[in-house]
Design a protein around this motif. Sequence first.
Motif, PDB file in Angstrom:
ATOM      1  N   ALA A 109     -96.867 -40.606  63.697  1.00 46.20           N
ATOM      2  CA  ALA A 109     -96.466 -39.374  64.786  1.00 46.20           C
ATOM      3  C   ALA A 109     -96.749 -39.856  66.120  1.00 46.20           C
ATOM      4  O   ALA A 109     -95.991 -39.465  67.017  1.00 46.20           O
ATOM      5  CB  ALA A 109     -97.309 -38.193  64.426  1.00 46.20           C
ATOM      6  N   SER A 110     -97.752 -40.609  66.437  1.00 44.72           N
ATOM      7  CA  SER A 110     -98.114 -41.043  67.700  1.00 44.72           C
ATOM      8  C   SER A 110     -97.523 -42.137  68.385  1.00 44.72           C
ATOM      9  O   SER A 110     -97.109 -42.382  69.414  1.00 44.72           O
ATOM     10  CB  SER A 110     -99.586 -41.455  67.839  1.00 44.72           C
ATOM     11  N   GLY A 111     -96.515 -42.931  67.321  1.00 43.77           N
ATOM     12  CA  GLY A 111     -95.840 -44.136  67.732  1.00 43.77           C
ATOM     13  C   GLY A 111     -96.699 -45.363  67.873  1.00 43.77           C
ATOM     14  O   GLY A 111     -96.148 -46.521  68.100  1.00 43.77           O
ATOM     15  N   GLU A 112     -98.108 -45.169  67.347  1.00 40.40           N
ATOM     16  CA  GLU A 112     -98.930 -46.535  67.278  1.00 40.40           C
ATOM     17  C   GLU A 112     -98.364 -47.264  65.932  1.00 40.40           C
ATOM     18  O   GLU A 112     -98.370 -48.731  66.375  1.00 40.40           O
ATOM     19  CB  GLU A 112    -100.329 -46.083  66.765  1.00 40.40           C
ATOM     20  N   MET A 113     -97.511 -46.971  65.119  1.00 38.93           N
ATOM     21  CA  MET A 113     -96.814 -47.676  63.973  1.00 38.93           C
ATOM     22  C   MET A 113     -95.382 -47.130  63.677  1.00 38.93           C
ATOM     23  O   MET A 113     -95.323 -45.804  63.865  1.00 38.93           O
ATOM     24  CB  MET A 113     -97.780 -47.784  62.879  1.00 38.93           C
ATOM     25  N   VAL A 114     -94.713 -48.024  63.290  1.00 36.87           N
ATOM     26  CA  VAL A 114     -93.649 -47.626  62.742  1.00 36.87           C
ATOM     27  C   VAL A 114     -93.307 -48.145  61.250  1.00 36.87           C
ATOM     28  O   VAL A 114     -93.894 -48.993  61.145  1.00 36.87           O
ATOM     29  CB  VAL A 114     -92.184 -48.047  63.586  1.00 36.87           C
ATOM     30  N   GLY A 124     -95.817 -50.079  66.538  1.00 38.70           N
ATOM     31  CA  GLY A 124     -95.116 -49.108  67.181  1.00 38.70           C
ATOM     32  C   GLY A 124     -94.951 -49.487  68.477  1.00 38.70           C
ATOM     33  O   GLY A 124     -95.581 -50.339  69.232  1.00 38.70           O
ATOM     34  N   PRO A 125     -94.222 -48.633  69.294  1.00 38.03           N
ATOM     35  CA  PRO A 125     -93.607 -48.836  70.536  1.00 38.03           C
ATOM     36  C   PRO A 125     -94.708 -48.401  71.447  1.00 38.03           C
ATOM     37  O   PRO A 125     -94.712 -48.526  72.692  1.00 38.03           O
ATOM     38  CB  PRO A 125     -92.264 -48.003  70.706  1.00 38.03           C
ATOM     39  N   THR A 126     -95.551 -47.370  70.989  1.00 39.24           N
ATOM     40  CA  THR A 126     -96.640 -46.550  72.110  1.00 39.24           C
ATOM     41  C   THR A 126     -97.816 -46.925  71.404  1.00 39.24           C
ATOM     42  O   THR A 126     -98.323 -45.728  70.937  1.00 39.24           O
ATOM     43  CB  THR A 126     -96.039 -45.144  72.016  1.00 39.24           C
ATOM     44  N   PRO A 127     -98.631 -47.860  71.667  1.00 44.38           N
ATOM     45  CA  PRO A 127     -99.994 -47.929  71.153  1.00 44.38           C
ATOM     46  C   PRO A 127    -100.790 -46.955  72.004  1.00 44.38           C
ATOM     47  O   PRO A 127    -100.700 -46.699  73.035  1.00 44.38           O
ATOM     48  CB  PRO A 127    -100.641 -49.201  71.570  1.00 44.38           C
ATOM     49  N   VAL A 128    -101.911 -46.292  71.052  1.00 48.13           N
ATOM     50  CA  VAL A 128    -102.840 -45.319  71.694  1.00 48.13           C
ATOM     51  C   VAL A 128    -103.858 -46.092  72.233  1.00 48.13           C
ATOM     52  O   VAL A 128    -104.562 -46.766  71.474  1.00 48.13           O
ATOM     53  CB  VAL A 128    -103.303 -44.328  70.441  1.00 48.13           C
ATOM     54  N   MET A 129    -103.866 -46.042  73.624  1.00 50.05           N
ATOM     55  CA  MET A 129    -105.221 -46.767  74.401  1.00 50.05           C
ATOM     56  C   MET A 129    -106.185 -46.141  74.547  1.00 50.05           C
ATOM     57  O   MET A 129    -107.527 -46.844  74.577  1.00 50.05           O
ATOM     58  CB  MET A 129    -104.603 -47.332  75.658  1.00 50.05           C
ATOM     59  N   ASP A 130    -106.489 -44.843  74.493  1.00 50.38           N
ATOM     60  CA  ASP A 130    -107.773 -44.079  75.098  1.00 50.38           C
ATOM     61  C   ASP A 130    -108.414 -44.090  73.778  1.00 50.38           C
ATOM     62  O   ASP A 130    -108.066 -43.836  72.616  1.00 50.38           O
ATOM     63  CB  ASP A 130    -107.443 -42.542  75.076  1.00 50.38           C
ATOM     64  N   PRO A 131    -109.787 -44.625  73.728  1.00 54.00           N
ATOM     65  CA  PRO A 131    -110.654 -44.889  72.865  1.00 54.00           C
ATOM     66  C   PRO A 131    -110.933 -43.880  71.947  1.00 54.00           C
ATOM     67  O   PRO A 131    -110.888 -43.961  70.599  1.00 54.00           O
ATOM     68  CB  PRO A 131    -111.910 -45.500  73.230  1.00 54.00           C
ATOM     69  N   GLU A 132    -111.176 -42.739  72.423  1.00 58.94           N
ATOM     70  CA  GLU A 132    -111.527 -41.578  71.596  1.00 58.94           C
ATOM     71  C   GLU A 132    -110.181 -41.083  70.829  1.00 58.94           C
ATOM     72  O   GLU A 132    -110.414 -40.551  69.827  1.00 58.94           O
ATOM     73  CB  GLU A 132    -112.125 -40.384  72.394  1.00 58.94           C
ATOM     74  N   MET A 152    -107.242 -40.674  66.052  1.00 56.58           N
ATOM     75  CA  MET A 152    -105.930 -41.289  65.279  1.00 56.58           C
ATOM     76  C   MET A 152    -106.071 -41.733  63.977  1.00 56.58           C
ATOM     77  O   MET A 152    -105.614 -41.448  62.859  1.00 56.58           O
ATOM     78  CB  MET A 152    -105.050 -41.842  66.192  1.00 56.58           C
ATOM     79  N   PHE A 153    -107.038 -42.700  64.156  1.00 59.41           N
ATOM     80  CA  PHE A 153    -107.300 -43.721  62.735  1.00 59.41           C
ATOM     81  C   PHE A 153    -108.288 -42.861  61.779  1.00 59.41           C
ATOM     82  O   PHE A 153    -107.940 -42.911  60.565  1.00 59.41           O
ATOM     83  CB  PHE A 153    -107.963 -44.862  63.121  1.00 59.41           C
ATOM     84  N   ALA A 154    -109.014 -41.678  62.262  1.00 62.30           N
ATOM     85  CA  ALA A 154    -109.667 -40.973  61.288  1.00 62.30           C
ATOM     86  C   ALA A 154    -108.636 -39.983  60.567  1.00 62.30           C
ATOM     87  O   ALA A 154    -108.737 -39.976  59.306  1.00 62.30           O
ATOM     88  CB  ALA A 154    -110.521 -40.236  61.842  1.00 62.30           C
ATOM     89  N   GLY A 155    -107.936 -39.491  61.276  1.00 66.29           N
ATOM     90  CA  GLY A 155    -106.671 -38.580  60.685  1.00 66.29           C
ATOM     91  C   GLY A 155    -105.703 -39.702  59.722  1.00 66.29           C
ATOM     92  O   GLY A 155    -105.351 -39.216  58.619  1.00 66.29           O
TER      93      GLY A 155
END
Length: 155
Positions: free
Chosen positions: A123-128, A55-63, A68-71
């Motif tokens: 929801a986060s934009g990490e993927m589409v 997606g257009p907005t990868p989540v960069m913060d490790p925590e 996000m991936f646990a969810g």
Amino acid sequence: MRLLSLFLLACTTLASAGEPATAPDKPGFDAALAQRTGADDYGMRRYVLVILRTGPTPVMDPEARKAMFAGHMANIQRLSKSGQLALAGPFDDTGGDWRGLFVFAVDDIDQARALVATDPVIASGEMVAEYHRWYGSAATLLVAGLHETLARKAL
């Protein structure tokens, strides 16, 4: 009387000549399982195939990424247990933008969109997501249950 019987037999034969004969069920056919999986006469059913892409907005913060991936995994488990998600998994293409797929046992793309919207990676934009109608084996619905018997460790 015999002439009337022959006439009625001829009429019945002509009336049914245009109708296909009903073939007997194939040996090994399990009517209850076919009904449970929504199989048609060919053992197939309709699904919606979803391709997850970067997606257009990868989540960069490790925590935040870990949460996000646990969810994401929890959402996959929930949808699988509900019977709506038949199959899911990541692609093993390092460097490509295809990340994973879902196969939903739903009737239309709008239903799949609503289910995908519940996923944190979307929801986060990490993927589409891309949506495609797919006609595949109704046995695909049995994969999740079989997987549970093969997995030594929980995801």
